[in-house]
Motif scaffolding. Structure first.
Motif, PDB file in Angstrom:
ATOM      1  N   GLU A  51       0.739  -1.373   0.166  1.00 16.69           N
ATOM      2  CA  GLU A  51      -0.179   0.160   0.603  1.00 16.69           C
ATOM      3  C   GLU A  51       0.767   1.256   0.263  1.00 16.69           C
ATOM      4  O   GLU A  51       0.364   2.738  -0.345  1.00 16.69           O
ATOM      5  CB  GLU A  51      -0.989  -0.040   1.045  1.00 16.69           C
ATOM      6  N   ARG A  52       2.031   1.240   0.506  1.00 19.23           N
ATOM      7  CA  ARG A  52       3.027   2.186   0.734  1.00 19.23           C
ATOM      8  C   ARG A  52       3.965   2.073  -0.353  1.00 19.23           C
ATOM      9  O   ARG A  52       4.816   3.042  -1.296  1.00 19.23           O
ATOM     10  CB  ARG A  52       4.077   2.126   1.948  1.00 19.23           C
ATOM     11  N   GLY A  53       3.653   1.397  -1.535  1.00 21.05           N
ATOM     12  CA  GLY A  53       5.034   1.387  -2.259  1.00 21.05           C
ATOM     13  C   GLY A  53       5.737   0.732  -2.452  1.00 21.05           C
ATOM     14  O   GLY A  53       6.427   1.488  -2.845  1.00 21.05           O
ATOM     15  N   LEU A  54       5.887  -0.246  -2.030  1.00 21.16           N
ATOM     16  CA  LEU A  54       7.618  -0.489  -1.560  1.00 21.16           C
ATOM     17  C   LEU A  54       7.078  -1.865  -2.183  1.00 21.16           C
ATOM     18  O   LEU A  54       8.926  -2.275  -1.920  1.00 21.16           O
ATOM     19  CB  LEU A  54       7.514  -0.654  -0.023  1.00 21.16           C
ATOM     20  N   LEU A  55       6.417  -2.749  -1.980  1.00 20.55           N
ATOM     21  CA  LEU A  55       6.506  -3.667  -2.280  1.00 20.55           C
ATOM     22  C   LEU A  55       5.007  -3.788  -3.148  1.00 20.55           C
ATOM     23  O   LEU A  55       4.161  -4.083  -3.519  1.00 20.55           O
ATOM     24  CB  LEU A  55       6.148  -4.706  -1.118  1.00 20.55           C
ATOM     25  N   VAL A  56       6.005  -5.259  -4.398  1.00 20.17           N
ATOM     26  CA  VAL A  56       4.891  -5.730  -5.154  1.00 20.17           C
ATOM     27  C   VAL A  56       3.608  -6.741  -4.782  1.00 20.17           C
ATOM     28  O   VAL A  56       5.046  -8.013  -4.918  1.00 20.17           O
ATOM     29  CB  VAL A  56       4.991  -5.464  -6.555  1.00 20.17           C
ATOM     30  N   THR A  57       3.122  -6.804  -4.945  1.00 19.46           N
ATOM     31  CA  THR A  57       2.579  -8.658  -4.553  1.00 19.46           C
ATOM     32  C   THR A  57       1.956  -9.507  -5.230  1.00 19.46           C
ATOM     33  O   THR A  57       0.897  -9.167  -6.429  1.00 19.46           O
ATOM     34  CB  THR A  57       1.896  -8.567  -3.255  1.00 19.46           C
ATOM     35  N   VAL A  58       2.224 -10.579  -5.769  1.00 21.90           N
ATOM     36  CA  VAL A  58       1.152 -11.171  -6.844  1.00 21.90           C
ATOM     37  C   VAL A  58       0.720 -12.370  -5.893  1.00 21.90           C
ATOM     38  O   VAL A  58       0.809 -13.334  -5.122  1.00 21.90           O
ATOM     39  CB  VAL A  58       2.141 -11.696  -7.534  1.00 21.90           C
ATOM     40  N   ALA A  59      -0.710 -12.207  -6.438  1.00 19.99           N
ATOM     41  CA  ALA A  59      -1.746 -13.653  -5.898  1.00 19.99           C
ATOM     42  C   ALA A  59      -1.680 -15.139  -6.293  1.00 19.99           C
ATOM     43  O   ALA A  59      -1.749 -14.715  -7.247  1.00 19.99           O
ATOM     44  CB  ALA A  59      -3.104 -12.746  -5.342  1.00 19.99           C
ATOM     45  N   GLY A  60      -2.262 -16.035  -5.781  1.00 22.28           N
ATOM     46  CA  GLY A  60      -2.365 -16.776  -6.119  1.00 22.28           C
ATOM     47  C   GLY A  60      -1.310 -18.039  -6.181  1.00 22.28           C
ATOM     48  O   GLY A  60      -0.005 -16.985  -5.416  1.00 22.28           O
ATOM     49  N   LYS A  61      -1.580 -19.283  -6.395  1.00 21.45           N
ATOM     50  CA  LYS A  61      -0.814 -20.070  -5.955  1.00 21.45           C
ATOM     51  C   LYS A  61       0.940 -20.326  -6.557  1.00 21.45           C
ATOM     52  O   LYS A  61       2.080 -20.707  -5.936  1.00 21.45           O
ATOM     53  CB  LYS A  61      -1.226 -21.920  -7.192  1.00 21.45           C
ATOM     54  N   ASN A  62       1.051 -19.256  -7.914  1.00 24.10           N
ATOM     55  CA  ASN A  62       2.722 -18.830  -8.310  1.00 24.10           C
ATOM     56  C   ASN A  62       3.014 -17.550  -8.059  1.00 24.10           C
ATOM     57  O   ASN A  62       3.412 -17.102  -8.569  1.00 24.10           O
ATOM     58  CB  ASN A  62       2.987 -19.665  -9.691  1.00 24.10           C
ATOM     59  N   GLY A  63       2.093 -16.997  -7.359  1.00 23.40           N
ATOM     60  CA  GLY A  63       2.418 -16.449  -7.008  1.00 23.40           C
ATOM     61  C   GLY A  63       3.694 -15.462  -5.853  1.00 23.40           C
ATOM     62  O   GLY A  63       4.398 -16.384  -5.298  1.00 23.40           O
ATOM     63  N   GLY A  64       4.072 -14.702  -5.262  1.00 23.62           N
ATOM     64  CA  GLY A  64       4.717 -14.176  -4.292  1.00 23.62           C
ATOM     65  C   GLY A  64       5.329 -12.480  -4.159  1.00 23.62           C
ATOM     66  O   GLY A  64       4.112 -12.213  -4.648  1.00 23.62           O
ATOM     67  N   VAL A  65       5.910 -11.863  -3.761  1.00 21.84           N
ATOM     68  CA  VAL A  65       6.712 -10.777  -3.914  1.00 21.84           C
ATOM     69  C   VAL A  65       7.797 -10.124  -4.918  1.00 21.84           C
ATOM     70  O   VAL A  65       8.694 -10.839  -4.659  1.00 21.84           O
ATOM     71  CB  VAL A  65       6.253 -10.250  -2.453  1.00 21.84           C
ATOM     72  N   HIS A  66       7.588  -8.952  -4.923  1.00 25.69           N
ATOM     73  CA  HIS A  66       8.721  -8.132  -4.624  1.00 25.69           C
ATOM     74  C   HIS A  66       9.186  -6.966  -4.884  1.00 25.69           C
ATOM     75  O   HIS A  66       8.247  -5.779  -4.055  1.00 25.69           O
ATOM     76  CB  HIS A  66       9.705  -8.416  -6.559  1.00 25.69           C
ATOM     77  N   LEU A  67      10.312  -6.334  -4.771  1.00 25.81           N
ATOM     78  CA  LEU A  67      10.578  -5.105  -3.890  1.00 25.81           C
ATOM     79  C   LEU A  67      10.376  -4.196  -5.541  1.00 25.81           C
ATOM     80  O   LEU A  67       9.479  -3.925  -6.536  1.00 25.81           O
ATOM     81  CB  LEU A  67      12.311  -4.166  -4.056  1.00 25.81           C
ATOM     82  N   ALA A  68       9.168  -3.017  -4.489  1.00 22.89           N
ATOM     83  CA  ALA A  68       8.581  -2.036  -6.179  1.00 22.89           C
ATOM     84  C   ALA A  68       9.835  -0.839  -6.278  1.00 22.89           C
ATOM     85  O   ALA A  68       9.544  -0.379  -7.350  1.00 22.89           O
ATOM     86  CB  ALA A  68       7.309  -1.933  -5.182  1.00 22.89           C
ATOM     87  N   LYS A  69      10.418  -0.973  -5.416  1.00 23.67           N
ATOM     88  CA  LYS A  69      11.606  -0.071  -6.144  1.00 23.67           C
ATOM     89  C   LYS A  69      12.864  -0.298  -5.425  1.00 23.67           C
ATOM     90  O   LYS A  69      13.487  -1.385  -5.007  1.00 23.67           O
ATOM     91  CB  LYS A  69      11.520   0.977  -4.310  1.00 23.67           C
TER      92      LYS A  69
END
Length: 127
Positions: A51-69
């Motif tokens: 929500e603060r634009g620091l992380l990008v989340t991908v939902a679902g079985k093959n989801g995960g996260v990566h940095l937004a910056k």
């Protein structure tokens, strides 16, 4: 000053993502295992960071996260703001007493200036 477990958990999570996301899919379960936390707690942290634009989340079985910056562009103050309050009265949790009490009224006015100064110093140090 009160800081919950969320701030250090968020810092750890972002560092974990920065180090490992290029090598493997980073999930809340993986970060939870690394931090000895509950995956739901980590997902809540992820939500606040996204929500603060620091992380990008991908939902679902093959989801995960990566940095937004880029990591060097993320400040500790941004992470703090994503997870904690910077409201002076909320941080210090002073007990409220009667506003008609002359001791409390003067004491609070003097102390409040120091509390604001402390929060500003913390902000400056984390930026």
């Amino acid at each position: 000053m009160r800081v919950s477990k969320q701030f250090p958990l968020a810092v750890h999570s972002l560092l974990f993502v920065a180090v490992l996301s290029s090598k493997k899919r980073v999930t809340s379960a993986l970060v939870a295992e690394s931090t000895d936390s509950n995956p739901v707690t980590v997902r809540n942290i992820f939500l606040k960071l996204s929500e603060r634009g620091l992380l990008v989340t991908v939902a679902g079985k093959n989801g995960g996260v990566h940095l937004a910056k880029v990591p060097k562009d993320i400040t500790l103050w941004e992470i703090y703001q994503a997870t904690e309050t910077n409201d002076v009265e909320e941080i210090f949790k002073l007990q409220k007493t009667s506003t008609s009490c002359p001791v409390w009224k003067n004491f609070y006015q003097i102390l409040y200036l120091h509390m604001v100064s402390a929060v500003n110093a913390m902000k400056a140090d984390l930026e």
